[in-house]
Design a protein around this motif. Sequence first.
Motif, mmCIF file in Angstrom:
data_model
loop_
_atom_site.group_PDB
_atom_site.id
_atom_site.type_symbol
_atom_site.label_atom_id
_atom_site.label_comp_id
_atom_site.label_asym_id
_atom_site.label_seq_id
_atom_site.Cartn_x
_atom_site.Cartn_y
_atom_site.Cartn_z
ATOM 1 N N GLU A 171 28.072 39.959 28.457
ATOM 2 C CA GLU A 171 29.116 39.387 29.335
ATOM 3 C C GLU A 171 30.139 40.488 29.592
ATOM 4 O O GLU A 171 30.597 41.159 28.709
ATOM 5 C CB GLU A 171 29.775 38.194 28.656
ATOM 6 C CG GLU A 171 30.726 37.480 29.608
ATOM 7 C CD GLU A 171 31.310 36.219 28.991
ATOM 8 O OE1 GLU A 171 32.149 35.575 29.648
ATOM 9 O OE2 GLU A 171 30.937 35.854 27.848
ATOM 10 N N ALA A 172 30.512 40.717 30.811
ATOM 11 C CA ALA A 172 31.523 41.743 31.230
ATOM 12 C C ALA A 172 32.873 41.074 31.315
ATOM 13 O O ALA A 172 33.044 40.075 32.035
ATOM 14 C CB ALA A 172 31.111 42.332 32.586
ATOM 15 N N LEU A 173 33.850 41.668 30.643
ATOM 16 C CA LEU A 173 35.215 41.138 30.622
ATOM 17 C C LEU A 173 36.169 42.146 31.250
ATOM 18 O O LEU A 173 35.962 43.353 31.215
ATOM 19 C CB LEU A 173 35.639 40.867 29.177
ATOM 20 C CG LEU A 173 34.807 39.813 28.445
ATOM 21 C CD1 LEU A 173 35.261 39.664 26.999
ATOM 22 C CD2 LEU A 173 34.906 38.465 29.121
ATOM 23 N N ASP A 174 37.248 41.675 31.798
ATOM 24 C CA ASP A 174 38.295 42.574 32.393
ATOM 25 C C ASP A 174 39.053 43.320 31.273
ATOM 26 O O ASP A 174 39.333 42.723 30.210
ATOM 27 C CB ASP A 174 39.279 41.714 33.199
ATOM 28 C CG ASP A 174 38.586 41.071 34.411
ATOM 29 O OD1 ASP A 174 37.610 41.677 34.895
ATOM 30 O OD2 ASP A 174 39.106 40.055 34.855
ATOM 31 N N PRO A 175 39.421 44.627 31.578
ATOM 32 C CA PRO A 175 40.189 45.394 30.536
ATOM 33 C C PRO A 175 41.591 44.853 30.378
ATOM 34 O O PRO A 175 42.179 44.350 31.341
ATOM 35 C CB PRO A 175 40.192 46.823 31.086
ATOM 36 C CG PRO A 175 39.994 46.693 32.557
ATOM 37 C CD PRO A 175 39.120 45.452 32.765
ATOM 38 N N VAL A 176 42.073 45.034 29.183
ATOM 39 C CA VAL A 176 43.442 44.603 28.853
ATOM 40 C C VAL A 176 44.212 45.838 28.363
ATOM 41 O O VAL A 176 43.746 46.531 27.446
ATOM 42 C CB VAL A 176 43.425 43.518 27.778
ATOM 43 C CG1 VAL A 176 44.842 43.119 27.425
ATOM 44 C CG2 VAL A 176 42.649 42.301 28.269
ATOM 45 N N SER A 177 45.366 46.144 28.977
ATOM 46 C CA SER A 177 46.210 47.326 28.568
ATOM 47 C C SER A 177 47.501 46.840 27.910
ATOM 48 O O SER A 177 48.090 45.867 28.401
ATOM 49 C CB SER A 177 46.530 48.183 29.789
ATOM 50 O OG SER A 177 47.249 47.441 30.744
#
Length: 505
Positions: free
Chosen positions: A5-11
């Motif tokens: 599953e591909a998740l959005d990056p978190v900064s």
Amino acid sequence: MFNNEALDPVSIQSPWRRSQQSVQESKGCQTKAVQSAEAEVQTVSTTVSGTQTESKQQATAQLVPQNFHGPVLPGLEDFLQRVEDTVITQLVRNARSHAFDGFHVNWEDHSHLVSCHHHLQHPSAVERGLHVTGVSWSCTGAVIVCAYGRIDDGDWSTERSYVCTWNLHGRGLNPKQADVVIDVPTAVTALCCHPNQPALFAGGLYSGEVVVWDTSCAEAPMLVQSGMSADGHREPVYEVEWVPLQKKGEFGLLSACSGGRVLLWTLDSDQGRLVLNASYALVQQQVPQSNSSSFKARGSSTVGVTSMALSPWDSDTFLVGSEGGLLLRCSFSSMTPAAVPSEGQSVTPRAPAVFSFRLSSGPIHSIHCSPFHRNLFVCTGTDGLAHVHSLLQSNPLLSVRISESCVFEVQWSPTRPLVFAAATAQGEVQIYDLGRRSLRPAATIEQGGAGTAATCLAFNRQIPHLLAVGKSDATVGVWQLSTDLTEQNPRENSLLEQIANQVAG
């Protein structure tokens, strides 16, 4: 069971970095500008002066003092105004008059004109009863040299004597103890200090020898000695004088003895001896005769020389006096040989006398040439008179009675043209001033008991107010002269010229 599953990056931002950046600031600084200014100043000097003459009425009013509070005498102001012109005229006439030229009021008593400065003696000489036969000042004027011997009769040719020196400027001056004492095998009959070297002085002995001492050599003060020779003196040497030689800066030694010979010596310090340079003999048959002299030659006997003086004006002229009363003017040119004799070669005596003066009645003990006039000299002897002579006349210009007995020495003052001093056998030293109306002593020096003779004297050329007097009691008195006897008066030289120009009777 597991799926991709591909998740959005978190900064997530760092709070530490952000806090460090927030505190950084940029700042700057600068000093204020330096302010400068230029200014100039200049001083200005000003002088204001003024004069004003007083009116005749105001000047006349000054005749009465302003601070005078007493009553003014009636008619005083009128009297002063009437005689003012007459008084001023007379004052101007007095200022132009020469009636009192050369006259100085002397408010001092004669006894205060001289005072004893030192009283010197050598104990051994006093104990042995020796006499002071000569005194001389060094060229610096600080050291006095004294010679001992005898002036009375008797056989004292083998008696030992002394030469002593005192430094008057020294810290440890002891009047009863000389600074330097030199033992001499026989009596010293003549003494003279060197004109340029303060440590050198010459002496003549009763044995006929001539000696030069050097006090800078404490262990052996005798520098040179003439010795006994066929060409030397064989009689007592009564005079020694330093003579300038042709070679600049060098001096010879002239000596005279009672045997009628005068010798000129040169110093050979390397070999420690005196070399005979020239010689002459005074023979009675060769003495020139003057119209006023009754002297007659008897055989070929010599003229015994008892005194001698060098002319300070003419290097070729010297004077001699004899035991027979002869007074002669001599010339060096007639005695100087063409060349200095070699060692072992005898010197041929010459006859130097060129003029004779009037014969005296006894031996001539002292001659001294005037330092202020080229033709004048004074001489004394057993007749008790001081004869003032001119080199150009045979008879004396003036004769002054000094004493009823013998006069041993006479000297002109080095600072007063008309003053001379004479030492007498009666123990007095008479100081005469030819400028006075009366030929009485201007001052008299008396010291010592009865029978004590004043045998010699010497003025100090460097310290004119000092006069040394040697006595027969073996003592030397150093006397201080007042300004009346040492300071030259106006027109004194012209009065001396008048004496020199008069015609002797």
